[in-house]
Write a protein that holds these residues in place. Structure first.
Motif, PDB file in Angstrom:
ATOM      1  N   UNK A 165      -1.502  10.417   1.789  1.00 52.05           N
ATOM      2  CA  UNK A 165      -1.777   9.469   0.709  1.00 52.05           C
ATOM      3  C   UNK A 165      -2.925   9.954  -0.164  1.00 52.05           C
ATOM      4  N   UNK A 166      -4.007  10.384   0.476  1.00 51.39           N
ATOM      5  CA  UNK A 166      -5.213  10.762  -0.257  1.00 51.39           C
ATOM      6  C   UNK A 166      -5.052  12.114  -0.949  1.00 51.39           C
ATOM      7  N   UNK A 167      -4.642  13.127  -0.176  1.00 50.22           N
ATOM      8  CA  UNK A 167      -4.702  14.491  -0.691  1.00 50.22           C
ATOM      9  C   UNK A 167      -3.393  15.014  -1.255  1.00 50.22           C
ATOM     10  N   UNK A 168      -2.278  14.652  -0.676  1.00 52.57           N
ATOM     11  CA  UNK A 168      -1.010  15.182  -1.180  1.00 52.57           C
ATOM     12  C   UNK A 168      -0.423  14.301  -2.272  1.00 52.57           C
ATOM     13  N   UNK A 169      -0.614  13.000  -2.148  1.00 47.76           N
ATOM     14  CA  UNK A 169      -0.168  12.092  -3.211  1.00 47.76           C
ATOM     15  C   UNK A 169      -1.290  11.826  -4.203  1.00 47.76           C
ATOM     16  N   UNK A 170      -2.428  12.462  -3.961  1.00 47.13           N
ATOM     17  CA  UNK A 170      -3.583  12.486  -4.854  1.00 47.13           C
ATOM     18  C   UNK A 170      -4.054  11.094  -5.271  1.00 47.13           C
ATOM     19  N   UNK A 171      -4.374  10.302  -4.263  1.00 46.74           N
ATOM     20  CA  UNK A 171      -4.942   8.972  -4.469  1.00 46.74           C
ATOM     21  C   UNK A 171      -6.435   9.050  -4.163  1.00 46.74           C
ATOM     22  N   UNK A 172      -7.295   9.037  -5.175  1.00 50.89           N
ATOM     23  CA  UNK A 172      -8.739   9.193  -4.940  1.00 50.89           C
ATOM     24  C   UNK A 172      -9.263   8.142  -3.954  1.00 50.89           C
ATOM     25  N   UNK A 173      -9.868   8.627  -2.885  1.00 49.17           N
ATOM     26  CA  UNK A 173     -10.364   7.769  -1.823  1.00 49.17           C
ATOM     27  C   UNK A 173     -11.594   8.427  -1.210  1.00 49.17           C
ATOM     28  N   UNK A 174     -12.630   7.633  -0.967  1.00 42.69           N
ATOM     29  CA  UNK A 174     -13.809   8.169  -0.296  1.00 42.69           C
ATOM     30  C   UNK A 174     -13.542   8.274   1.199  1.00 42.69           C
ATOM     31  N   UNK A 175     -14.394   9.019   1.887  1.00 41.60           N
ATOM     32  CA  UNK A 175     -14.241   9.136   3.334  1.00 41.60           C
ATOM     33  C   UNK A 175     -14.445   7.775   4.001  1.00 41.60           C
ATOM     34  N   UNK A 176     -15.382   6.971   3.496  1.00 45.45           N
ATOM     35  CA  UNK A 176     -15.598   5.627   4.055  1.00 45.45           C
ATOM     36  C   UNK A 176     -14.358   4.757   3.889  1.00 45.45           C
ATOM     37  N   UNK A 177     -13.712   4.827   2.733  1.00 46.35           N
ATOM     38  CA  UNK A 177     -12.468   4.085   2.536  1.00 46.35           C
ATOM     39  C   UNK A 177     -11.387   4.586   3.492  1.00 46.35           C
ATOM     40  N   UNK A 178     -11.330   5.891   3.679  1.00 44.67           N
ATOM     41  CA  UNK A 178     -10.353   6.463   4.599  1.00 44.67           C
ATOM     42  C   UNK A 178     -10.603   5.969   6.028  1.00 44.67           C
ATOM     43  N   UNK A 179     -11.868   5.872   6.405  1.00 44.85           N
ATOM     44  CA  UNK A 179     -12.202   5.319   7.727  1.00 44.85           C
ATOM     45  C   UNK A 179     -11.725   3.880   7.848  1.00 44.85           C
ATOM     46  N   UNK A 180     -11.882   3.115   6.784  1.00 46.24           N
ATOM     47  CA  UNK A 180     -11.410   1.719   6.799  1.00 46.24           C
ATOM     48  C   UNK A 180      -9.893   1.672   6.957  1.00 46.24           C
ATOM     49  N   UNK A 181      -9.178   2.533   6.250  1.00 43.34           N
ATOM     50  CA  UNK A 181      -7.727   2.591   6.375  1.00 43.34           C
ATOM     51  C   UNK A 181      -7.347   2.924   7.819  1.00 43.34           C
ATOM     52  N   UNK A 182      -8.032   3.927   8.378  1.00 43.34           N
ATOM     53  CA  UNK A 182      -7.750   4.358   9.745  1.00 43.34           C
ATOM     54  C   UNK A 182      -7.976   3.210  10.730  1.00 43.34           C
ATOM     55  N   UNK A 183      -9.107   2.546  10.599  1.00 42.25           N
ATOM     56  CA  UNK A 183      -9.426   1.443  11.494  1.00 42.25           C
ATOM     57  C   UNK A 183      -8.411   0.306  11.373  1.00 42.25           C
ATOM     58  N   UNK A 184      -8.045  -0.032  10.158  1.00 41.70           N
ATOM     59  CA  UNK A 184      -7.075  -1.107   9.936  1.00 41.70           C
ATOM     60  C   UNK A 184      -5.707  -0.739  10.481  1.00 41.70           C
ATOM     61  N   UNK A 185      -5.246   0.473  10.199  1.00 38.36           N
ATOM     62  CA  UNK A 185      -3.912   0.885  10.626  1.00 38.36           C
ATOM     63  C   UNK A 185      -3.794   1.098  12.129  1.00 38.36           C
ATOM     64  N   UNK A 186      -4.894   1.513  12.757  1.00 34.99           N
ATOM     65  CA  UNK A 186      -4.859   1.699  14.204  1.00 34.99           C
ATOM     66  C   UNK A 186      -5.206   0.411  14.957  1.00 34.99           C
ATOM     67  N   UNK A 187      -5.684  -0.582  14.230  1.00 33.60           N
ATOM     68  CA  UNK A 187      -5.950  -1.874  14.855  1.00 33.60           C
ATOM     69  C   UNK A 187      -7.169  -1.809  15.707  1.00 33.60           C
TER      70      UNK A 187
END
Length: 187
Positions: A165-187
């Motif tokens: 999502x971030x790098x191949x589909x080129x959706x600008x996202x900070x590392x902190x936002x990515x951590x939030x996505x990871x935490x939410x998706x992994x529950x």
């Protein structure tokens, strides 16, 4: 892969592998994989075709080697046991940092190669396999009702989903936002 990656290469072999690696990545950032030939790789690398075929079966084998070299930057050899899926952030960060460091290369590759094409799929699948291995080897999961392999597969799929999502589909996202996505998706 034709070349045995388990043995330490000689200096000459390493120079040859590095030349083919660099040439392939340079060409991938300039043109589509389908339009790259072994002849062109050899010509730019300044090695005869016979030398290429001493190391690789074909350009697909070389591109697999390229993915291998990039994946080693995740430092798989430094895998340690982690106590929970939250601790997987350490490994997520290694992979995120690799993608971030190679962002210009990824953009060049995506400019010349279709996102759903063979090349990008081969990269994603190779990296997904590496991540599954990392998670399987490192995960000390405390829920016995879920097999470790299943949890490792789930975690690696989630990590790759976010990185795609971030790098191949080129959706600008900070590392902190990515951590939030990871935490939410992994529950």
């Amino acid at each position: 892969m034709k070349y045995d990656l388990t043995k330490k290469p000689t200096r000459g072999a390493q120079r040859t592998l590095d030349a083919f690696f660099t040439t392939m990545l340079d060409l991938l950032s300039k043109k589509s994989f389908e339009h790259i030939s072994v002849h062109e790789i050899c010509e730019i690398s300044n090695f005869p075709r016979a030398t290429f075929y001493n190391y690789f079966d074909d350009k697909y084998d070389l591109v697999d080697y390229c993915w291998h070299v990039l994946a080693t930057e995740i430092q798989v050899d430094q895998v340690t046991k982690v106590s929970s899926e939250r601790d997987l952030v350490v490994y997520f960060d290694r992979i995120y940092d690799l993608f971030e460091a190679k962002q210009a290369l990824l953009k060049g590759i995506l400019k010349n190669n279709d996102f759903s094409g063979t090349l990008v799929n081969s990269f994603v699948n190779y990296l997904k396999t590496v991540i599954q291995h990392i998670f399987y080897e490192s995960l000390c999961y405390s829920k016995p009702e879920i097999p470790t392999q299943l949890m490792a597969d789930h975690c690696s799929e989630t990590v790759m989903l976010i990185l795609e999502w971030i790098f191949l589909k080129q959706q600008p996202t900070t590392k902190d936002q990515a951590h939030q996505y990871l935490e939410t998706l992994l529950g």
